[in-house]
Design a protein around this motif. Sequence first.
Motif, PDB file in Angstrom:
ATOM      1  N   LEU A  22       0.820  -1.205   0.000  1.00  0.00           N
ATOM      2  CA  LEU A  22       0.000   0.000   0.000  1.00  0.00           C
ATOM      3  C   LEU A  22       0.855   1.256   0.000  1.00  0.00           C
ATOM      4  O   LEU A  22       1.920   1.300   0.625  1.00  0.00           O
ATOM      5  N   ASP A 102       2.155  -3.630   4.448  1.00  0.00           N
ATOM      6  CA  ASP A 102       0.769  -3.347   4.805  1.00  0.00           C
ATOM      7  C   ASP A 102       0.753  -2.388   5.986  1.00  0.00           C
ATOM      8  O   ASP A 102       1.739  -2.257   6.720  1.00  0.00           O
ATOM      9  N   GLU A 105      -5.600   1.216   8.004  1.00  0.00           N
ATOM     10  CA  GLU A 105      -6.164   2.350   7.272  1.00  0.00           C
ATOM     11  C   GLU A 105      -5.981   3.660   8.015  1.00  0.00           C
ATOM     12  O   GLU A 105      -5.581   4.673   7.428  1.00  0.00           O
ATOM     13  N   LYS A 136      -6.192  -1.051  -1.896  1.00  0.00           N
ATOM     14  CA  LYS A 136      -6.158  -2.337  -1.196  1.00  0.00           C
ATOM     15  C   LYS A 136      -6.866  -3.409  -2.016  1.00  0.00           C
ATOM     16  O   LYS A 136      -6.387  -4.551  -2.119  1.00  0.00           O
TER      17      LYS A 136
END
Length: 299
Positions: A22, A102, A105, A136
């Motif tokens: 990400l 990762d 959020e 994602k």
Amino acid sequence: MTPKDAASPPAEPRRLVLVTGLSGSGKSVAAGAFEDLGFYVVDNLPVSLLRQLLAEPEQHLPAGRPVAVVADVRSPGFADAVPALLEAIDREQLDPIVIYLDAAEGVLVRRYSETRRSHPMGEGERPVLDGIRREKGLLASWRAAADLILETSDWSVHDMRRAIIRQFGPEESSGGPMVVSIVSFGFKHGPPAGADLMFDVRFLANPYFIPDLRDQTGRDAPVTEFLEAQDDYRELLDRLSALLEFLLPRYVHENRRYLTVAIGCTGGRHRSVATAEYLTRHLRGAGWAARLSHRDVER
């Protein structure tokens, strides 16, 4: 036939690390760490050029150096390139490992807010969170294909560099064909992302409720002595050790290069720490390259 005339043994394929994940999860920091380790780093090539590089590395890469390729959704077509891109790799010349970075959020939203950068998946005035969720979804197949998932939510820049150097530094090649990472954690802080095996040891009596042990950890002798007095703890160590001895050679047979084993208790300071310490010692004694980290022991 003289030794000079004898056929030379085939060269070992060079290491290829493909880093994705990400936006905001630390790929640029990871790229810098790989450069410091002597890797030749390729950042965000178009997929068509990346496919050529991986299929014909001798034509495009300097000889003798391991390679780290950093790629993400900024490269058109990358999100849909699994498995075709991996199949294009010449495995006689390159030994590939896929790392996926990762982060939670909320952490990514905060990082974008602090840097005041726009998200690459952002559209117009839509919130950053929308871009994160879209990205994602696009990268879900890459996450599923990853050999190693690094969850960077709680990591500083220095933590990221240490993780890369620990996993891929000079000592990484010693100790066996697969690196086993043992991680202790506390369930109240959330389970670690990317764990391949996870064991819950909260059924054991908790040293936290013993006043003299509360401020100690599973690395301290009084805590381990308290746990070793429990029949269930001794049996747990025997059973987990036997299970890992059974599983690890089978993961190696499936060409796994990394395996993360997470051990959890309530707070991540006592039971999980002591269990992780024991399993790491046991695996190292059996010849495995075992790495140990205690995610929540200082909380």
